[in-house]
Design a protein around this motif. Structure first.
Motif, PDB file in Angstrom:
ATOM      1  N   LEU A 132       0.693  -1.107  -0.052  1.00 38.88           N
ATOM      2  CA  LEU A 132      -0.013  -0.143  -0.100  1.00 38.88           C
ATOM      3  C   LEU A 132       0.889   1.225   0.039  1.00 38.88           C
ATOM      4  N   HIS A 133       2.225   1.265   0.285  1.00 43.14           N
ATOM      5  CA  HIS A 133       2.924   2.277   0.219  1.00 43.14           C
ATOM      6  C   HIS A 133       2.563   3.393   1.264  1.00 43.14           C
ATOM      7  N   GLU A 134       2.231   2.551   2.740  1.00 43.15           N
ATOM      8  CA  GLU A 134       1.820   3.357   3.819  1.00 43.15           C
ATOM      9  C   GLU A 134       2.629   2.883   4.843  1.00 43.15           C
ATOM     10  N   ASP A 135       2.701   3.910   5.756  1.00 46.40           N
ATOM     11  CA  ASP A 135       3.415   3.421   6.942  1.00 46.40           C
ATOM     12  C   ASP A 135       2.424   3.206   7.839  1.00 46.40           C
ATOM     13  N   LYS A 136       2.828   2.445   9.151  1.00 46.82           N
ATOM     14  CA  LYS A 136       2.185   2.235  10.149  1.00 46.82           C
ATOM     15  C   LYS A 136       0.982   3.349  10.506  1.00 46.82           C
ATOM     16  N   ASP A 137       1.389   4.406  10.685  1.00 52.58           N
ATOM     17  CA  ASP A 137       0.525   5.571  11.352  1.00 52.58           C
ATOM     18  C   ASP A 137      -0.726   5.809  10.202  1.00 52.58           C
ATOM     19  N   ASP A 138      -0.373   5.945   8.925  1.00 54.88           N
ATOM     20  CA  ASP A 138      -1.227   6.179   8.026  1.00 54.88           C
ATOM     21  C   ASP A 138      -2.087   5.087   7.934  1.00 54.88           C
ATOM     22  N   PHE A 139      -1.889   3.845   7.886  1.00 52.53           N
ATOM     23  CA  PHE A 139      -2.649   2.719   8.003  1.00 52.53           C
ATOM     24  C   PHE A 139      -3.510   2.630   9.089  1.00 52.53           C
ATOM     25  N   ALA A 140      -3.071   3.090  10.347  1.00 51.84           N
ATOM     26  CA  ALA A 140      -3.748   3.135  11.588  1.00 51.84           C
ATOM     27  C   ALA A 140      -5.016   4.119  11.332  1.00 51.84           C
ATOM     28  N   GLU A 141      -4.855   5.280  10.855  1.00 55.82           N
ATOM     29  CA  GLU A 141      -5.704   6.288  10.438  1.00 55.82           C
ATOM     30  C   GLU A 141      -6.613   5.812   9.532  1.00 55.82           C
ATOM     31  N   TYR A 142      -6.263   5.127   8.571  1.00 62.17           N
ATOM     32  CA  TYR A 142      -7.236   4.706   7.594  1.00 62.17           C
ATOM     33  C   TYR A 142      -8.225   3.836   8.195  1.00 62.17           C
ATOM     34  N   MET A 143      -7.643   2.719   9.058  1.00 63.86           N
ATOM     35  CA  MET A 143      -8.402   1.739   9.910  1.00 63.86           C
ATOM     36  C   MET A 143      -9.431   2.374  10.563  1.00 63.86           C
ATOM     37  N   LYS A 144      -9.026   3.421  11.352  1.00 65.03           N
ATOM     38  CA  LYS A 144     -10.007   4.140  12.404  1.00 65.03           C
ATOM     39  C   LYS A 144     -11.096   4.683  11.714  1.00 65.03           C
ATOM     40  N   LYS A 145     -10.789   5.200  10.314  1.00 65.78           N
ATOM     41  CA  LYS A 145     -11.989   5.762   9.461  1.00 65.78           C
ATOM     42  C   LYS A 145     -12.764   4.929   8.943  1.00 65.78           C
ATOM     43  N   MET A 146     -12.183   3.799   8.541  1.00 64.15           N
ATOM     44  CA  MET A 146     -13.174   2.506   7.875  1.00 64.15           C
ATOM     45  C   MET A 146     -13.943   1.884   9.071  1.00 64.15           C
ATOM     46  N   LEU A 147     -13.420   1.956  10.139  1.00 64.04           N
ATOM     47  CA  LEU A 147     -14.208   1.371  11.166  1.00 64.04           C
ATOM     48  C   LEU A 147     -15.488   2.390  11.616  1.00 64.04           C
ATOM     49  N   ALA A 148     -14.990   3.508  11.800  1.00 62.23           N
ATOM     50  CA  ALA A 148     -16.152   4.483  12.045  1.00 62.23           C
ATOM     51  C   ALA A 148     -17.212   4.474  10.867  1.00 62.23           C
ATOM     52  N   VAL A 149     -16.665   4.381   9.540  1.00 60.53           N
ATOM     53  CA  VAL A 149     -17.854   4.276   8.792  1.00 60.53           C
ATOM     54  C   VAL A 149     -18.467   3.131   8.799  1.00 60.53           C
ATOM     55  N   ASP A 150     -18.080   1.845   9.023  1.00 58.52           N
ATOM     56  CA  ASP A 150     -18.749   0.831   9.023  1.00 58.52           C
ATOM     57  C   ASP A 150     -19.795   0.596  10.545  1.00 58.52           C
ATOM     58  N   LEU A 151     -19.448   1.338  11.308  1.00 59.20           N
ATOM     59  CA  LEU A 151     -20.112   1.500  12.792  1.00 59.20           C
ATOM     60  C   LEU A 151     -21.342   2.409  12.261  1.00 59.20           C
ATOM     61  N   TYR A 152     -20.951   3.554  11.680  1.00 57.40           N
ATOM     62  CA  TYR A 152     -22.106   4.364  11.126  1.00 57.40           C
ATOM     63  C   TYR A 152     -23.229   3.637  10.331  1.00 57.40           C
ATOM     64  N   LYS A 153     -22.530   3.129   9.360  1.00 54.74           N
ATOM     65  CA  LYS A 153     -23.382   2.282   8.219  1.00 54.74           C
ATOM     66  C   LYS A 153     -24.396   1.362   8.803  1.00 54.74           C
ATOM     67  N   ASN A 154     -23.884   0.654   9.745  1.00 54.98           N
ATOM     68  CA  ASN A 154     -24.634  -0.478  10.481  1.00 54.98           C
ATOM     69  C   ASN A 154     -25.173  -0.028  11.568  1.00 54.98           C
ATOM     70  N   LYS A 155     -25.362   1.348  11.742  1.00 56.32           N
ATOM     71  CA  LYS A 155     -26.282   1.649  12.779  1.00 56.32           C
ATOM     72  C   LYS A 155     -25.834   1.251  14.191  1.00 56.32           C
ATOM     73  N   LYS A 156     -24.463   1.104  14.323  1.00 56.95           N
ATOM     74  CA  LYS A 156     -24.171   0.455  15.648  1.00 56.95           C
ATOM     75  C   LYS A 156     -23.974   1.635  16.676  1.00 56.95           C
ATOM     76  N   VAL A 157     -23.439   2.733  16.236  1.00 56.32           N
ATOM     77  CA  VAL A 157     -23.207   4.068  17.164  1.00 56.32           C
ATOM     78  C   VAL A 157     -23.559   5.253  16.539  1.00 56.32           C
ATOM     79  N   SER A 158     -23.592   6.354  17.391  1.00 54.63           N
ATOM     80  CA  SER A 158     -24.106   7.591  16.971  1.00 54.63           C
ATOM     81  C   SER A 158     -22.983   8.282  15.727  1.00 54.63           C
TER      82      SER A 158
END
Length: 84
Positions: free
Chosen positions: A16-42
Motif C-alpha cells: 500500500l506504500h503506507e507507514d503504520k501511522d497512515d494505515f492506523a488512521e485509515y483503519m480508524k476511519k473505515m471502522l467509524a464508517v462501518d459502525l455508522y453504516k450499520n447503525k451501531k453507534v451515533s
C-alpha cells in the motif's frame, strides 16, 4: 480512550506504500464508517473514533457513498423536507 491493536503483515503496508501511522488512521476511519453504516453507534461517536469533527466525518461518509439521511418512508422524507 481505549487502545486496541491488531497485527497486520508488513507486506500489506509495503504493497500500500503506507507507514503504520497512515494505515492506523485509515483503519480508524473505515471502522467509524462501518459502525455508522450499520447503525451501531451515533454519528458523534463515529466521528470521535475517526478522530474527525462531525462536519468532516459527514463529508467523509459522503465520499464513501454513505448518506446521513435514512428515511423509513416517503412520508417521513416529505415531513423532513417540509421542516427544512
Amino acid at each position: 480512550m481505549c487502545v486496541v491493536s491488531i497485527n497486520v503483515p508488513e507486506e500489506i503496508l509495503l504493497d500500500l506504500h503506507e507507514d503504520k501511522d497512515d494505515f492506523a488512521e485509515y483503519m480508524k476511519k473505515m471502522l467509524a464508517v462501518d459502525l455508522y453504516k450499520n447503525k451501531k453507534v451515533s454519528l458523534g461517536y463515529c466521528a470521535s473514533v475517526a478522530e474527525m469533527s462531525k462536519e468532516d466525518f459527514i463529508k467523509y461518509l459522503g465520499m464513501n457513498g454513505v448518506s446521513i439521511f435514512a428515511f423509513t418512508s416517503e412520508g417521513e422524507f416529505v415531513e423532513e423536507m417540509a421542516n427544512a
